[in-house]
Scaffold this motif. Sequence first.
Motif, PDB file in Angstrom:
ATOM      1  N   SER A   1     -17.190  36.904 -38.164  1.00  0.00           N
ATOM      2  CA  SER A   1     -18.363  37.015 -39.013  1.00  0.00           C
ATOM      3  C   SER A   1     -18.067  38.240 -39.732  1.00  0.00           C
ATOM      4  O   SER A   1     -17.765  39.290 -39.368  1.00  0.00           O
TER       5      SER A   1
ATOM      6  N   ILE B   1     -24.073  36.468 -45.494  1.00  0.00           N
ATOM      7  CA  ILE B   1     -23.248  35.849 -44.050  1.00  0.00           C
ATOM      8  C   ILE B   1     -22.080  34.886 -44.528  1.00  0.00           C
ATOM      9  O   ILE B   1     -22.295  34.041 -45.151  1.00  0.00           O
TER      10      ILE B   1
ATOM     11  N   SER C   1     -20.053  40.057 -43.019  1.00  0.00           N
ATOM     12  CA  SER C   1     -21.472  40.269 -43.735  1.00  0.00           C
ATOM     13  C   SER C   1     -20.979  41.060 -45.138  1.00  0.00           C
ATOM     14  O   SER C   1     -20.143  41.745 -45.186  1.00  0.00           O
TER      15      SER C   1
END
Length: 293
Positions: free
Chosen positions: A231, A223, A233
């Motif tokens: 964000s 993360i 990943s």
Amino acid sequence: MPLDIIVSDVSPESLARAEARWQEVDEPKIPHQVRYVIGLSDIPSEIDLAIIATSANVRAAVVSQLSEKVAVRYWILEKVLAQSEYDLDVITSVLWVEGKVWVNTPRRMMSWFQELKDSTPNRIPATCIIDGFDWGLACNAVHYLDFMAWWTGESVTEIQTDQLADQWHTAKRLGNWEVYGTLIVKYAGGSELVLHCKSEPTPRTMILETIGSQWSILELEGIALRSDGLSLSGRLEFQSEMTGGLVESILTTGTCSLPSLSESAAQHRPLLSALLAHWRSTMPDQLSYVPIT
């Protein structure tokens, strides 16, 4: 891409274990031939690629011995390159051809970190803070030294050890040692790397601060969260996932994304010097090398 792979080790037990692991793959379509040999005596006089994944204490000797009897086109060396600046000099003097020797600090070739870099327009100067429990600071610090060199394009100028613990402790690998505390690395363009390794349980975190943004990265969970809410990943790729593409890139293009030997040696040298000085100031054994791998 059919390969003739030779697995060499001084330990028959290690070779037997490697062969058993390979046979577990059980894939009849794999085109490679794999041979297992004791030592270096049965290796052909010419090979395309040598991967030296020994412990650090014998890497310089193995590189020297192999280069004397075998013409090697390309090399990949595992980290830590060596346990002393002397052995580092041996390796660099033997393998002086630039662009044909790389060192396996692979964060720079992982797609997740490449995406993070591409998503950060103002990367210099940067401050990177690694914090976590018992993650092997002495033997793994060079992974982050290389990450910062790649991220910023800067070279290491100073390594501070005054916040490391006064005593080293035995590492998981027999004969090697580790140390808790904080290691601070300064870079030529003003960037800074701060490595915290704690003896008490604490989450593993990576904070990467640049002009106008901050990444909070949980490497083990995959993360990465930027201060503006973006964000990304991803994950730390397994070595078994990366090796195939790495070898194919080298054999087909003559290059790869790993740091060159000269780049990595420039990171190893101040690290080994700083850790050895700390060892000699805190431990009773006045060694000429740092027992890390």
